[in-house]
Write a protein that holds these residues in place. Sequence first.
Motif, short mmCIF file in Angstrom:
data_model
loop_
_atom_site.label_atom_id
_atom_site.label_comp_id
_atom_site.label_asym_id
_atom_site.label_seq_id
_atom_site.Cartn_x
_atom_site.Cartn_y
_atom_site.Cartn_z
N ILE A 22 0.84 -1.21 0.00
CA ILE A 22 0.00 0.00 0.00
C ILE A 22 0.87 1.25 0.00
O ILE A 22 0.61 2.22 -0.73
N GLU A 23 1.94 1.24 0.78
CA GLU A 23 2.82 2.39 0.86
C GLU A 23 3.55 2.61 -0.47
O GLU A 23 3.73 3.75 -0.92
N HIS A 24 3.94 1.50 -1.11
CA HIS A 24 4.58 1.59 -2.42
C HIS A 24 3.63 2.23 -3.43
O HIS A 24 4.02 3.10 -4.22
N ALA A 25 2.38 1.79 -3.41
CA ALA A 25 1.38 2.35 -4.32
C ALA A 25 1.15 3.82 -4.05
O ALA A 25 1.02 4.63 -4.98
N ARG A 26 1.13 4.20 -2.78
CA ARG A 26 0.92 5.60 -2.41
C ARG A 26 2.02 6.50 -2.99
O ARG A 26 1.75 7.62 -3.45
N GLU A 27 3.25 6.00 -2.98
CA GLU A 27 4.38 6.76 -3.51
C GLU A 27 4.30 6.93 -5.02
O GLU A 27 4.70 7.96 -5.56
N ILE A 28 3.79 5.89 -5.70
CA ILE A 28 3.77 5.89 -7.17
C ILE A 28 2.60 6.67 -7.74
O ILE A 28 2.73 7.38 -8.73
N LEU A 29 1.43 6.56 -7.09
CA LEU A 29 0.21 7.10 -7.68
C LEU A 29 0.06 8.60 -7.40
O LEU A 29 -0.80 9.04 -6.64
N GLN A 30 0.91 9.36 -8.05
CA GLN A 30 0.90 10.80 -7.92
C GLN A 30 1.13 11.43 -9.29
O GLN A 30 1.66 10.78 -10.19
N GLY A 31 0.73 12.68 -9.43
CA GLY A 31 1.02 13.44 -10.64
C GLY A 31 0.40 12.87 -11.90
O GLY A 31 0.97 13.01 -12.98
N GLY A 32 -0.74 12.22 -11.78
CA GLY A 32 -1.42 11.69 -12.96
C GLY A 32 -1.12 10.23 -13.26
O GLY A 32 -1.74 9.65 -14.15
N THR A 33 -0.16 9.61 -12.55
CA THR A 33 0.09 8.18 -12.74
C THR A 33 -1.02 7.40 -12.05
O THR A 33 -1.35 7.66 -10.88
N SER A 34 -1.59 6.45 -12.75
CA SER A 34 -2.74 5.71 -12.24
C SER A 34 -2.40 4.24 -12.02
O SER A 34 -1.28 3.80 -12.29
N LEU A 35 -3.37 3.50 -11.56
CA LEU A 35 -3.22 2.08 -11.27
C LEU A 35 -4.33 1.32 -11.98
O LEU A 35 -5.48 1.79 -12.04
N VAL A 36 -3.99 0.15 -12.54
CA VAL A 36 -5.00 -0.71 -13.15
C VAL A 36 -5.04 -2.05 -12.41
O VAL A 36 -4.00 -2.66 -12.17
N VAL A 37 -6.25 -2.47 -12.04
CA VAL A 37 -6.44 -3.69 -11.26
C VAL A 37 -7.59 -4.49 -11.86
O VAL A 37 -8.58 -3.92 -12.31
N PHE A 38 -7.44 -5.82 -11.84
CA PHE A 38 -8.55 -6.72 -12.14
C PHE A 38 -9.09 -7.25 -10.82
O PHE A 38 -8.54 -8.21 -10.25
N PRO A 39 -10.15 -6.66 -10.28
CA PRO A 39 -10.59 -7.02 -8.92
C PRO A 39 -11.16 -8.43 -8.78
O PRO A 39 -11.33 -8.90 -7.66
#
Length: 250
Positions: free
Chosen positions: A135-152
């Motif tokens: 979660i912390e890694h994702a928090r660091e990356i998902l900034q400035g318009g960078t998004s995340l894609v997940v298959f829930p």
Amino acid sequence: MKIIYVLYQIFIAFPILLVITILTSITTILGATLGNAHFWGYYPGKIWSQLICFFLLLPVRVKGRENISKTTSYVFVANHQGSFDIFLIYGFLGRNFKWMMKKSLRKMPFVGPACAAANHIFVDKSGPKKIAETIEHAREILQGGTSLVVFPEGARTFSGHMGYFKKGAFQLADDIQLPVVPLTISGSFNVLPRTGGFISWHPMTLTIHTPIFPESQGMENVRKTMKESYEIIDKSLPEEYQGMVDNPDQ
């Protein structure tokens, strides 16, 4: 025509795509290692995915690009119809993003090291500490318009229908307070279902829905967003694939 298409795959498309896959992986690893993983972690994969659809003669249609902003970070959640979901999203979503993927995929030849170099997010569920680190890694990356894609759903469908959603992506979006964007993938199941075989010619469609912005924070918001996303995605599927069917892998 089916036989001709199969022969085309074996003798023309597959050899070309194997070379392209190896070159893309090497380019991504070298580029991300030397610097600017944000660029090299996205654009080679985007071009690779577009070339795969091009050489396999698969028509692609994208709807709803106007629903998202280039400067906003999102958590994109999509139904998982088949292997070609990867190429459809990577090649045609039109947004720089990171995948959230199983830790085991890190071991795949060429692709695994390339994903690691590109700073995609590998989910480690071995314990609460590892989950918190993810979660912390994702928090660091998902900034400035960078998004995340997940298959829930967590796995490809066996039937074309959606299975149950897992809450991980929605929990992450809630923790970081990012909008969730449902994506409906249609046609990928017809191209190559989970049960395997040769690729079949079939058009594919990626529908980008309106973002769901967080109205609060906590489990009530997570459950609400997950339910709304599921209903939006399901409603946009072809009628024959609407409605939940239990996935035996879940």
